[in-house]
Write an enzyme that holds these catalytic residues in place. Structure first.
Site, PDB file in Angstrom:
ATOM      1  N   GLY A  38      12.504  73.545  25.266  1.00 36.68           N
ATOM      2  CA  GLY A  38      12.777  72.203  24.772  1.00 36.68           C
ATOM      3  C   GLY A  38      13.724  72.173  23.600  1.00 36.68           C
ATOM      4  NE  ARG A  70       8.755  70.667  26.765  1.00 35.04           N
ATOM      5  CZ  ARG A  70       8.097  70.979  27.862  1.00 35.04           C
ATOM      6  NH1 ARG A  70       8.012  70.113  28.855  1.00 35.04           N
ATOM      7  NH2 ARG A  70       7.527  72.165  28.006  1.00 35.04           N
ATOM      8  CE  LYS A  83      11.430  77.759  30.746  1.00 39.48           C
ATOM      9  NZ  LYS A  83      10.538  77.325  29.650  1.00 39.48           N
ATOM     10  CG  LEU A 107      15.556  89.536  22.237  1.00 42.06           C
ATOM     11  CD1 LEU A 107      16.552  88.828  21.329  1.00 42.06           C
ATOM     12  CD2 LEU A 107      16.175  90.798  22.830  1.00 42.06           C
ATOM     13  CB  ALA A 130       3.401  86.686  17.913  1.00 42.50           C
ATOM     14  CB  CYS A 173       7.957  81.981   1.661  1.00 45.07           C
ATOM     15  SG  CYS A 173       8.758  83.450   0.971  1.00 45.07           S
ATOM     16  CB  CYS A 186       4.576  71.852  25.110  1.00 46.61           C
ATOM     17  SG  CYS A 186       5.733  71.785  23.736  1.00 46.61           S
TER      18      CYS A 186
END
Length: 250
Positions: A38, A70, A83, A107, A130, A173, A186
């Site tokens: 999306g 979407r 994709k 990756l 993650a 942070c 989603c």
């Protein structure tokens, strides 16, 4: 730039804040997009149209019927196709004169570090903490700017982290790894289709400013969007001097 490029990017070149110089920097830059869903869809389309010279699109998922509500990068005749490959096809239809690398994998580790180090700017368009934290760590290690976006239900957020700036926080942070943060997807919570377009387009704008060297990227700020009321708020993000990821950066 050749005559075709001068014509294609003429509306950028007419902008006093950009001109030929900024457009040439875009053409010479590399953007790594992590996620072709999306958020990755509008990011990929706008970066391709705007003339980022090399775009790496990484996603290990395949197109599903539920994505089409979407994920405007994909088409109904590409169900079950990767994709990244589907995205590359659409991007080349818009701009066949740039280089697009489709990575049909998630990756990790050395592969992630290699792609981040080769990028001018990285765009986090994924949907899990993650991967977000892994991408952030790689960006901090390589000193590469990170444009982060998120969208769920009617709520969106965008931020830019650039740890080559001594005052900039990193993603850790803001959302420390291992803290009790509820992860929502989603698939279980739903998402308003135009929200992903709004957030992804904002991410693209920030990436273009970084790669083109113009404007003022929103480093150290978190933009919050409520699409139900179209209320937009921006808050400052302090750098954590004790951050486990970026505290020891040079």
């Amino acid at each position: 730039m050749n005559d075709t490029q001068l014509l294609r990017y003429s509306r950028h070149i007419l902008l006093d804040e950009m001109g030929i110089e900024a457009q040439e920097r875009l053409l010479a830059s590399t953007a790594l997009i992590v996620g072709a869903g999306g958020l990755g869809s509008p990011v990929a389309l706008y970066l391709a149209a705007a003339g980022i010279g090399r775009i790496v699109l990484a996603d290990d998922d395949v197109v599903d019927m539920t994505n089409l509500q979407r994920q405007i990068l994909h088409r109904a005749d590409r169900i079950d196709q990767p994709k990244a490959e589907s995205g590359r096809r659409t991007m080349l239809e818009i701009n066949p004169d740039i280089e697009i690398v489709a990575l049909t994998e998630r990756l990790r580790d050395a592969a992630l570090a290699e792609q981040v180090a080769a990028a001018t700017v990285v765009l986090d368009c994924c949907d899990n903490f993650a991967t977000r934290h892994a991408v952030n760590k790689a960006c901090v290690a390589a000193g590469v700017p990170l444009v982060s976006g998120a969208a769920i239900r009617f709520d969106g957020q965008v931020s830019v982290f650039n740890t080559s700036d001594p005052m900039s926080p990193c993603y850790h942070c803001l959302f420390p790894d291992g803290t009790d943060v509820e992860e929502v997807r989603c698939a279980t919570m739903g998402v308003f289709a135009p929200l992903t377009g709004i957030v992804g387009t904002m991410q693209a704008a920030e990436a273009l400013k970084i790669a083109g060297g113009f404007g003022q990227p929103m480093i150290g700020k978190l933009l919050l969007l409520d699409a139900l009321t179209m209320a937009i708020n921006s808050i400052s993000i302090p750098r954590d001097p004790g951050c486990a990821v970026c505290a020891d950066r040079a």
